[in-house]
Design a protein around this motif. Structure first.
Motif, PDB file in Angstrom:
ATOM      1  N   ILE A 177       1.164  -1.129  -0.406  1.00 37.66           N
ATOM      2  CA  ILE A 177      -0.447   0.013   0.323  1.00 37.66           C
ATOM      3  C   ILE A 177       0.734   1.241  -0.344  1.00 37.66           C
ATOM      4  O   ILE A 177       0.502   2.090  -0.598  1.00 37.66           O
ATOM      5  N   SER A 178       1.907   1.301   1.009  1.00 35.81           N
ATOM      6  CA  SER A 178       2.829   2.287   0.626  1.00 35.81           C
ATOM      7  C   SER A 178       4.296   2.389   0.984  1.00 35.81           C
ATOM      8  O   SER A 178       4.603   0.518   1.663  1.00 35.81           O
ATOM      9  N   PRO A 179       5.020   2.732   0.663  1.00 36.09           N
ATOM     10  CA  PRO A 179       5.217   4.058   0.274  1.00 36.09           C
ATOM     11  C   PRO A 179       5.112   4.623  -1.122  1.00 36.09           C
ATOM     12  O   PRO A 179       3.686   5.082  -1.776  1.00 36.09           O
ATOM     13  N   GLN A 180       4.123   3.303  -1.977  1.00 39.10           N
ATOM     14  CA  GLN A 180       3.345   3.183  -3.212  1.00 39.10           C
ATOM     15  C   GLN A 180       2.876   1.659  -3.118  1.00 39.10           C
ATOM     16  O   GLN A 180       3.136   1.084  -2.895  1.00 39.10           O
ATOM     17  N   ARG A 181       1.933   2.091  -4.180  1.00 39.85           N
ATOM     18  CA  ARG A 181       1.080   0.867  -4.700  1.00 39.85           C
ATOM     19  C   ARG A 181       1.162  -0.043  -4.942  1.00 39.85           C
ATOM     20  O   ARG A 181       1.687   0.551  -6.776  1.00 39.85           O
ATOM     21  N   GLN A 182       1.697  -1.330  -4.825  1.00 46.26           N
ATOM     22  CA  GLN A 182       1.884  -1.930  -5.748  1.00 46.26           C
ATOM     23  C   GLN A 182       1.148  -3.822  -5.453  1.00 46.26           C
ATOM     24  O   GLN A 182       1.305  -3.979  -4.529  1.00 46.26           O
ATOM     25  N   SER A 183       1.315  -3.678  -6.591  1.00 45.80           N
ATOM     26  CA  SER A 183       0.414  -5.557  -6.963  1.00 45.80           C
ATOM     27  C   SER A 183       0.896  -6.173  -7.246  1.00 45.80           C
ATOM     28  O   SER A 183       2.110  -6.513  -7.922  1.00 45.80           O
ATOM     29  N   PHE A 184       1.171  -7.717  -6.097  1.00 42.30           N
ATOM     30  CA  PHE A 184       1.838  -8.518  -6.912  1.00 42.30           C
ATOM     31  C   PHE A 184       1.891  -9.607  -6.964  1.00 42.30           C
ATOM     32  O   PHE A 184       2.103 -11.095  -7.702  1.00 42.30           O
ATOM     33  N   GLY A 185       0.108 -10.163  -6.607  1.00 45.75           N
ATOM     34  CA  GLY A 185      -0.523 -11.066  -6.716  1.00 45.75           C
ATOM     35  C   GLY A 185      -0.435 -11.923  -6.163  1.00 45.75           C
ATOM     36  O   GLY A 185      -0.790 -11.879  -4.511  1.00 45.75           O
ATOM     37  N   ASN A 186      -0.849 -13.561  -6.163  1.00 49.24           N
ATOM     38  CA  ASN A 186      -1.756 -15.131  -5.380  1.00 49.24           C
ATOM     39  C   ASN A 186      -0.022 -15.698  -5.839  1.00 49.24           C
ATOM     40  O   ASN A 186       0.728 -16.273  -6.275  1.00 49.24           O
ATOM     41  N   ARG A 202       7.916 -25.082  -0.493  1.00 45.33           N
ATOM     42  CA  ARG A 202       8.614 -24.143  -1.756  1.00 45.33           C
ATOM     43  C   ARG A 202       7.400 -23.514  -2.361  1.00 45.33           C
ATOM     44  O   ARG A 202       5.910 -24.250  -2.137  1.00 45.33           O
ATOM     45  N   ILE A 203       7.846 -22.396  -2.774  1.00 47.08           N
ATOM     46  CA  ILE A 203       7.294 -21.231  -2.851  1.00 47.08           C
ATOM     47  C   ILE A 203       6.570 -21.144  -4.509  1.00 47.08           C
ATOM     48  O   ILE A 203       8.041 -21.142  -5.204  1.00 47.08           O
ATOM     49  N   LYS A 204       5.943 -20.303  -4.598  1.00 46.25           N
ATOM     50  CA  LYS A 204       5.164 -20.164  -5.925  1.00 46.25           C
ATOM     51  C   LYS A 204       3.984 -19.861  -6.467  1.00 46.25           C
ATOM     52  O   LYS A 204       3.604 -19.718  -5.453  1.00 46.25           O
ATOM     53  N   ASP A 205       4.321 -18.644  -7.393  1.00 47.24           N
ATOM     54  CA  ASP A 205       3.430 -17.881  -7.579  1.00 47.24           C
ATOM     55  C   ASP A 205       2.290 -18.807  -8.574  1.00 47.24           C
ATOM     56  O   ASP A 205       2.592 -19.539  -9.489  1.00 47.24           O
ATOM     57  N   ASN A 206       0.692 -17.850  -8.866  1.00 42.53           N
ATOM     58  CA  ASN A 206      -0.271 -18.535  -9.127  1.00 42.53           C
ATOM     59  C   ASN A 206      -0.086 -17.850 -11.142  1.00 42.53           C
ATOM     60  O   ASN A 206      -1.205 -17.098 -11.948  1.00 42.53           O
ATOM     61  N   GLY A 207       1.307 -17.233 -11.770  1.00 43.86           N
ATOM     62  CA  GLY A 207       0.968 -15.958 -12.727  1.00 43.86           C
ATOM     63  C   GLY A 207       0.534 -14.696 -12.644  1.00 43.86           C
ATOM     64  O   GLY A 207       0.512 -14.001 -13.672  1.00 43.86           O
ATOM     65  N   GLY A 208       0.875 -13.927 -11.872  1.00 50.45           N
ATOM     66  CA  GLY A 208       0.331 -12.934 -11.464  1.00 50.45           C
ATOM     67  C   GLY A 208       1.445 -11.839 -11.540  1.00 50.45           C
ATOM     68  O   GLY A 208       2.937 -12.731 -12.451  1.00 50.45           O
ATOM     69  N   PRO A 209       1.422 -10.317 -11.112  1.00 51.99           N
ATOM     70  CA  PRO A 209       2.916  -9.490 -11.791  1.00 51.99           C
ATOM     71  C   PRO A 209       3.943 -10.247 -11.241  1.00 51.99           C
ATOM     72  O   PRO A 209       5.404 -10.102 -11.797  1.00 51.99           O
ATOM     73  N   LEU A 210       4.155 -10.665 -10.662  1.00 47.59           N
ATOM     74  CA  LEU A 210       5.701 -10.954  -9.571  1.00 47.59           C
ATOM     75  C   LEU A 210       5.811 -12.473  -9.891  1.00 47.59           C
ATOM     76  O   LEU A 210       4.590 -13.412  -9.596  1.00 47.59           O
ATOM     77  N   ASN A 211       6.641 -12.572 -10.440  1.00 48.10           N
ATOM     78  CA  ASN A 211       7.470 -14.477 -11.633  1.00 48.10           C
ATOM     79  C   ASN A 211       8.140 -15.333 -10.336  1.00 48.10           C
ATOM     80  O   ASN A 211       9.093 -14.148  -9.151  1.00 48.10           O
ATOM     81  N   VAL A 212       8.421 -15.462  -9.105  1.00 43.97           N
ATOM     82  CA  VAL A 212       8.645 -16.091  -7.460  1.00 43.97           C
ATOM     83  C   VAL A 212       8.721 -17.496  -7.930  1.00 43.97           C
ATOM     84  O   VAL A 212       7.774 -18.477  -7.689  1.00 43.97           O
ATOM     85  N   ALA A 231      11.171 -11.910 -10.535  1.00 42.43           N
ATOM     86  CA  ALA A 231      11.055 -11.119 -11.423  1.00 42.43           C
ATOM     87  C   ALA A 231      10.011 -10.871 -11.474  1.00 42.43           C
ATOM     88  O   ALA A 231       9.109 -10.831 -11.460  1.00 42.43           O
ATOM     89  N   ALA A 232       9.629  -9.556 -12.357  1.00 44.85           N
ATOM     90  CA  ALA A 232       8.302  -8.606 -13.093  1.00 44.85           C
ATOM     91  C   ALA A 232       8.197  -9.223 -14.183  1.00 44.85           C
ATOM     92  O   ALA A 232       9.090  -9.259 -14.783  1.00 44.85           O
ATOM     93  N   ARG A 233       6.915  -9.856 -14.800  1.00 46.87           N
ATOM     94  CA  ARG A 233       6.464 -10.956 -15.909  1.00 46.87           C
ATOM     95  C   ARG A 233       6.365  -9.147 -16.751  1.00 46.87           C
ATOM     96  O   ARG A 233       6.269  -9.960 -17.877  1.00 46.87           O
ATOM     97  N   GLU A 234       5.889  -8.379 -15.924  1.00 46.82           N
ATOM     98  CA  GLU A 234       5.668  -7.469 -17.346  1.00 46.82           C
ATOM     99  C   GLU A 234       7.222  -6.150 -17.077  1.00 46.82           C
ATOM    100  O   GLU A 234       7.467  -5.621 -15.816  1.00 46.82           O
ATOM    101  N   ALA A 235       8.171  -6.186 -18.218  1.00 46.30           N
ATOM    102  CA  ALA A 235       9.311  -5.990 -18.571  1.00 46.30           C
ATOM    103  C   ALA A 235       8.814  -4.443 -18.776  1.00 46.30           C
ATOM    104  O   ALA A 235       7.909  -3.756 -18.895  1.00 46.30           O
ATOM    105  N   GLY A 236      10.014  -3.011 -17.569  1.00 40.52           N
ATOM    106  CA  GLY A 236       9.866  -1.835 -17.397  1.00 40.52           C
ATOM    107  C   GLY A 236       8.378  -0.949 -16.804  1.00 40.52           C
ATOM    108  O   GLY A 236       8.110  -0.075 -16.626  1.00 40.52           O
ATOM    109  N   SER A 237       8.686  -2.308 -15.789  1.00 45.76           N
ATOM    110  CA  SER A 237       6.908  -2.276 -15.192  1.00 45.76           C
ATOM    111  C   SER A 237       7.560  -1.286 -13.946  1.00 45.76           C
ATOM    112  O   SER A 237       8.830  -0.839 -13.562  1.00 45.76           O
ATOM    113  N   SER A 238       6.340  -0.414 -13.471  1.00 44.82           N
ATOM    114  CA  SER A 238       7.185   0.148 -11.720  1.00 44.82           C
ATOM    115  C   SER A 238       7.533  -1.010 -10.843  1.00 44.82           C
ATOM    116  O   SER A 238       8.712  -1.021  -9.782  1.00 44.82           O
TER     117      SER A 238
END
Length: 265
Positions: A177-186, A202-212, A231-238
């Motif tokens: 939420i702060s210092p800036q709003r940023q969505s990571f996903g599930n 074992r950690i894994k993401d479900n295809g959201g903005p953050l690849n983990v 890694a961010a799935r969208e290059a050049g993103s915040s």
């Protein structure tokens, strides 16, 4: 006649011993159930709880009771209820069904504590709004949001002997939420008890903005380690800019994150 008299004395002595056993058993059971039916407010007033835990409006008995509110530090966890399994006390084990409910948030589990200090948790289920835990990170330069839910069929804890966690933790709509709003996903963390009294996850993401992808490890002595690649799935993103503060990208375009610390001593 003397032989007959001796036989009668032996029979009477045996009968008296049996009667004494029955009487003692009845007295024990009476006291046992009398204690269990004592008002919970009376018994808990004599128990020294940790300074950061507060129970209010306690009702019912030690066997089956409720507190309308339980607070951990300044966090309102909701209402607490319990159902004791009295016959487990006979084998030196305190066991109860525990439920903490706060609107749509809840924690439910069957908890057993042995005289040796071993804790066993069965059929543990929970759903928690992570924003309610924000006071625990007071002073940190960020705020977060999301939902944590999980199901853990069985877990064992015995400090410095073993920690065996089996189950699945789901993190939904995780974000900053702060210092800036940023969505990571599930995200999902699958826990498994390992050899030598340790637990892995074992950690894994479900295809959201953050690849983990990553793994955590908790040893019986409380040593916790985390190793993950982000890694961010969208290059050049915040989000990509946020990740860049954690380190340089490797050949695969991801940032390696490692952390090690002690959860207890």
């Amino acid at each position: 006649i003397q032989h007959y008299s001796t036989q009668c004395n032996n029979i009477n002595g045996t009968a008296v011993k049996k009667n004494i056993k029955y009487i003692l058993m009845v007295v024990f059971l009476y006291l046992f159930f009398l204690i269990l039916n004592l008002p919970a407010s009376v018994v808990l007033s004599m128990v020294k709880l940790p300074s950061n835990i507060t129970l209010t409006s306690i009702s019912g008995t030690i066997w089956s009771g409720k507190a309308s509110q339980v607070k951990y530090s300044c966090i309102d966890l909701g209402s607490l209820s319990w159902e004791l399994h009295p016959f487990n006390l006979i084998i030196g084990e305190l066991s109860a069904d525990i439920s903490v409910v706060n609107n749509k948030q809840y924690i439910k589990s069957e908890v057993s504590l042995s005289s040796s200090g071993k804790i066993e948790m069965e059929e543990t289920r929970f759903s928690i709004d992570l924003s309610t835990l924000q006071p625990l990170t007071y002073g940190m330069p960020f705020a977060y949001s999301g939902q944590a839910s999980g199901y853990f069929p069985i877990s064992f804890f015995h400090k410095n002997n073993y920690v065996g966690v089996n189950g699945k933790l789901s993190l939904t709509n995780l974000g900053m939420i702060s210092p800036q709003r940023q969505s990571f996903g599930n995200f999902v963390i699958n826990f498994r008890a390992e050899k030598e009294g340790a637990t892995s996850g074992r950690i894994k993401d479900n295809g959201g903005p953050l690849n983990v992808t990553g793994q955590l490890f908790l040893k019986k002595n409380g040593q916790f380690s985390l190793s993950a690649k982000l890694a961010a799935r969208e290059a050049g993103s915040s989000l990509e800019q946020v990740i860049s503060f954690l380190g340089r990208k490797d050949a695969s375009g991801r940032v390696q994150v490692n952390s090690n610390f002690k959860l207890w001593r």
